[in-house]
Design a protein around this motif. Structure first.
Motif, PDB file in Angstrom:
ATOM      1  N   SER A  48     -26.105  -4.288 -49.435  1.00  0.00           N
ATOM      2  CA  SER A  48     -26.801  -3.081 -49.871  1.00  0.00           C
ATOM      3  C   SER A  48     -27.216  -3.185 -51.337  1.00  0.00           C
ATOM      4  CB  SER A  48     -25.902  -1.864 -49.681  1.00  0.00           C
ATOM      5  OG  SER A  48     -26.557  -0.709 -50.148  1.00  0.00           O
ATOM      6  N   PRO A  49     -28.481  -3.512 -51.596  1.00  0.00           N
ATOM      7  CA  PRO A  49     -28.929  -3.640 -52.978  1.00  0.00           C
ATOM      8  C   PRO A  49     -28.895  -2.336 -53.767  1.00  0.00           C
ATOM      9  CG  PRO A  49     -30.745  -4.068 -51.443  1.00  0.00           C
ATOM     10  CD  PRO A  49     -29.511  -3.850 -50.629  1.00  0.00           C
ATOM     11  N   ARG A  50     -28.796  -1.174 -53.109  1.00  0.00           N
ATOM     12  CA  ARG A  50     -28.716   0.113 -53.810  1.00  0.00           C
ATOM     13  C   ARG A  50     -27.274   0.553 -54.037  1.00  0.00           C
ATOM     14  NH1 ARG A  50     -32.012   0.732 -57.135  1.00  0.00           N
ATOM     15  NH2 ARG A  50     -31.187   2.807 -57.419  1.00  0.00           N
ATOM     16  N   LEU A  51     -26.317  -0.268 -53.579  1.00  0.00           N
ATOM     17  CA  LEU A  51     -24.919   0.074 -53.820  1.00  0.00           C
ATOM     18  C   LEU A  51     -24.615  -0.179 -55.287  1.00  0.00           C
ATOM     19  CD1 LEU A  51     -22.149   0.984 -52.886  1.00  0.00           C
ATOM     20  CD2 LEU A  51     -21.703  -1.366 -52.121  1.00  0.00           C
ATOM     21  N   GLY A  52     -24.291   0.892 -56.009  1.00  0.00           N
ATOM     22  CA  GLY A  52     -24.032   0.783 -57.434  1.00  0.00           C
ATOM     23  C   GLY A  52     -22.570   0.841 -57.790  1.00  0.00           C
ATOM     24  N   VAL A  53     -21.799   1.644 -57.029  1.00  0.00           N
ATOM     25  CA  VAL A  53     -20.379   1.839 -57.311  1.00  0.00           C
ATOM     26  C   VAL A  53     -19.620   1.814 -55.986  1.00  0.00           C
ATOM     27  CG1 VAL A  53     -18.640   3.385 -58.305  1.00  0.00           C
ATOM     28  CG2 VAL A  53     -20.928   3.290 -59.317  1.00  0.00           C
ATOM     29  N   ALA A  54     -18.494   1.119 -55.970  1.00  0.00           N
ATOM     30  CA  ALA A  54     -17.661   1.067 -54.770  1.00  0.00           C
ATOM     31  C   ALA A  54     -16.198   1.115 -55.174  1.00  0.00           C
ATOM     32  CB  ALA A  54     -17.946  -0.201 -53.970  1.00  0.00           C
ATOM     33  N   TRP A  90     -15.512  -0.726 -58.580  1.00  0.00           N
ATOM     34  CA  TRP A  90     -16.486  -1.804 -58.755  1.00  0.00           C
ATOM     35  C   TRP A  90     -17.832  -1.204 -59.157  1.00  0.00           C
ATOM     36  CZ3 TRP A  90     -16.169  -7.096 -56.769  1.00  0.00           C
ATOM     37  CH2 TRP A  90     -14.890  -7.447 -56.314  1.00  0.00           C
ATOM     38  N   VAL A  91     -18.531  -1.879 -60.077  1.00  0.00           N
ATOM     39  CA  VAL A  91     -19.841  -1.420 -60.524  1.00  0.00           C
ATOM     40  C   VAL A  91     -20.799  -2.605 -60.568  1.00  0.00           C
ATOM     41  CG1 VAL A  91     -21.119  -0.260 -62.371  1.00  0.00           C
ATOM     42  CG2 VAL A  91     -18.735   0.336 -61.980  1.00  0.00           C
ATOM     43  N   ARG A  92     -22.004  -2.424 -59.990  1.00  0.00           N
ATOM     44  CA  ARG A  92     -23.067  -3.421 -60.116  1.00  0.00           C
ATOM     45  C   ARG A  92     -23.636  -3.312 -61.533  1.00  0.00           C
ATOM     46  NH1 ARG A  92     -26.212  -5.800 -56.035  1.00  0.00           N
ATOM     47  NH2 ARG A  92     -25.427  -4.250 -54.542  1.00  0.00           N
ATOM     48  N   ALA A  93     -23.898  -4.436 -62.180  1.00  0.00           N
ATOM     49  CA  ALA A  93     -24.359  -4.430 -63.569  1.00  0.00           C
ATOM     50  C   ALA A  93     -25.632  -3.606 -63.741  1.00  0.00           C
ATOM     51  CB  ALA A  93     -24.556  -5.857 -64.070  1.00  0.00           C
ATOM     52  N   ALA A  94     -26.578  -3.699 -62.816  1.00  0.00           N
ATOM     53  CA  ALA A  94     -27.811  -2.912 -62.926  1.00  0.00           C
ATOM     54  C   ALA A  94     -27.507  -1.418 -62.899  1.00  0.00           C
ATOM     55  CB  ALA A  94     -28.788  -3.283 -61.809  1.00  0.00           C
ATOM     56  N   ALA A  95     -26.546  -1.010 -62.084  1.00  0.00           N
ATOM     57  CA  ALA A  95     -26.154   0.394 -62.037  1.00  0.00           C
ATOM     58  C   ALA A  95     -25.490   0.802 -63.349  1.00  0.00           C
ATOM     59  CB  ALA A  95     -25.218   0.652 -60.865  1.00  0.00           C
ATOM     60  N   ALA A  96     -24.645  -0.060 -63.883  1.00  0.00           N
ATOM     61  CA  ALA A  96     -23.986   0.237 -65.158  1.00  0.00           C
ATOM     62  C   ALA A  96     -25.018   0.423 -66.267  1.00  0.00           C
ATOM     63  CB  ALA A  96     -23.005  -0.870 -65.522  1.00  0.00           C
ATOM     64  N   ARG A  97     -26.066  -0.372 -66.248  1.00  0.00           N
ATOM     65  CA  ARG A  97     -27.126  -0.218 -67.264  1.00  0.00           C
ATOM     66  C   ARG A  97     -27.846   1.117 -67.090  1.00  0.00           C
ATOM     67  NH1 ARG A  97     -27.514  -5.967 -66.185  1.00  0.00           N
ATOM     68  NH2 ARG A  97     -26.730  -7.021 -68.053  1.00  0.00           N
ATOM     69  N   ALA A  98     -28.039   1.536 -65.847  1.00  0.00           N
ATOM     70  CA  ALA A  98     -28.736   2.795 -65.583  1.00  0.00           C
ATOM     71  C   ALA A  98     -27.862   4.011 -65.865  1.00  0.00           C
ATOM     72  CB  ALA A  98     -29.215   2.830 -64.130  1.00  0.00           C
ATOM     73  N   VAL A  99     -26.592   3.927 -65.513  1.00  0.00           N
ATOM     74  CA  VAL A  99     -25.686   5.064 -65.647  1.00  0.00           C
ATOM     75  C   VAL A  99     -25.162   5.183 -67.072  1.00  0.00           C
ATOM     76  CG1 VAL A  99     -23.482   6.038 -64.861  1.00  0.00           C
ATOM     77  CG2 VAL A  99     -25.034   4.948 -63.223  1.00  0.00           C
ATOM     78  N   GLY A 100     -24.911   4.048 -67.705  1.00  0.00           N
ATOM     79  CA  GLY A 100     -24.376   4.058 -69.058  1.00  0.00           C
ATOM     80  C   GLY A 100     -22.868   3.957 -69.094  1.00  0.00           C
ATOM     81  N   ARG A 101     -22.314   4.414 -70.189  1.00  0.00           N
ATOM     82  CA  ARG A 101     -20.888   4.270 -70.452  1.00  0.00           C
ATOM     83  C   ARG A 101     -20.081   5.381 -69.785  1.00  0.00           C
ATOM     84  NH1 ARG A 101     -19.767   1.312 -75.186  1.00  0.00           N
ATOM     85  NH2 ARG A 101     -18.307   2.874 -75.947  1.00  0.00           N
ATOM     86  N   PHE A 102     -18.784   5.147 -69.675  1.00  0.00           N
ATOM     87  CA  PHE A 102     -17.869   6.190 -69.228  1.00  0.00           C
ATOM     88  C   PHE A 102     -17.779   7.249 -70.321  1.00  0.00           C
ATOM     89  CE2 PHE A 102     -16.713   2.724 -66.504  1.00  0.00           C
ATOM     90  CZ  PHE A 102     -16.328   3.329 -65.324  1.00  0.00           C
TER      91      PHE A 102
END
Length: 158
Positions: A48-54, A90-102
Motif C-alpha cells: 500500500s503506497p498510501r500507508l503512512g503510519v502502521a 512505523w512511519v513511511r519517510a514520505a508521510a513523516a515529511r508531510a505530517v512533520g514532527r511529533f
C-alpha cells in the motif's frame, strides 16, 4: 526529551538520508520482539503506497469536544484504524515529511501517537493496524506511565 522529543530527534538525524519509501520504526522500552516481527509491516507498506503510519495495536474512536470514546481495538486482524499506539509505531519517510514532527507541547508522553495519526489521516495518508504475533507489549513495564501525575497528562492531552 520525552517521547515526542526523542522521536523528533531521530527524525532530525535520519530524515535527511532517507528516501521517500524508507521506513522508521519506533519501539518503546516495554516491547519485546521475536523472529520475523517486522515482516508483516514490511509487507503492508510494500502493498500500500498510501500507508503512512502502521502499528501493532490500534483504535478507532469517536471524538466529543474534549473527550474520546474508544470504539474498537482490533486484536487479530490487520486493517484501517484512526490511531495506532506509539509503543510499536512505523512511519513511511514520505508521510513523516508531510505530517512533520511529533507535538512536543503534549509533554513527555500520552497521545502524541494519536495526534500524529490524525494529522497523517488529514494529510491523505492511511493509518493501519498490522497484526504481528511476534510482538509482546509489557504494558508500561517501566512504571513511569503509572504515576498519578502522568495519568493526569493523559486526560489533559485528549
Amino acid at each position: 526529551l520525552g517521547v515526542g522529543g526523542g522521536r523528533n530527534r531521530l527524525f532530525d538525524l535520519a530524515m535527511p538520508t532517507l528516501g521517500d519509501d524508507a521506513l522508521v520504526a519506533f519501539l518503546d522500552n516495554d516491547i519485546e520482539v521475536g523472529d520475523g516481527w517486522d515482516v508483516p509491516f514490511m509487507e503492508a507498506f510494500a502493498q500500500s503506497p498510501r500507508l503512512g503510519v502502521a502499528g501493532r495495536w490500534a483504535f478507532s474512536m469517536l471524538v466529543h469536544g474534549d473527550w474520546r470514546d474508544i470504539l474498537t481495538e482490533r486484536t487479530s486482524d490487520s486493517g484501517p484504524a484512526d490511531t495506532v499506539q506509539g509503543c510499536c509505531f512505523w512511519v513511511r519517510a514520505a508521510a513523516a515529511r508531510a505530517v512533520g514532527r511529533f507535538d512536543e507541547a503534549l509533554g513527555r508522553f500520552w497521545h502524541e501517537d494519536d495526534d500524529y495519526c490524525i494529522r497523517a489521516l488529514h494529510a491523505g495518508w492511511d493509518v493501519q493496524r498490522v497484526w504481528s504475533p511476534a510482538i509482546v507489549h509489557h504494558e508500561h513495564g517501566s512504571g513511569a506511565a503509572l504515576r498519578a501525575d502522568r495519568i493526569a497528562g493523559s486526560f489533559a492531552n485528549q
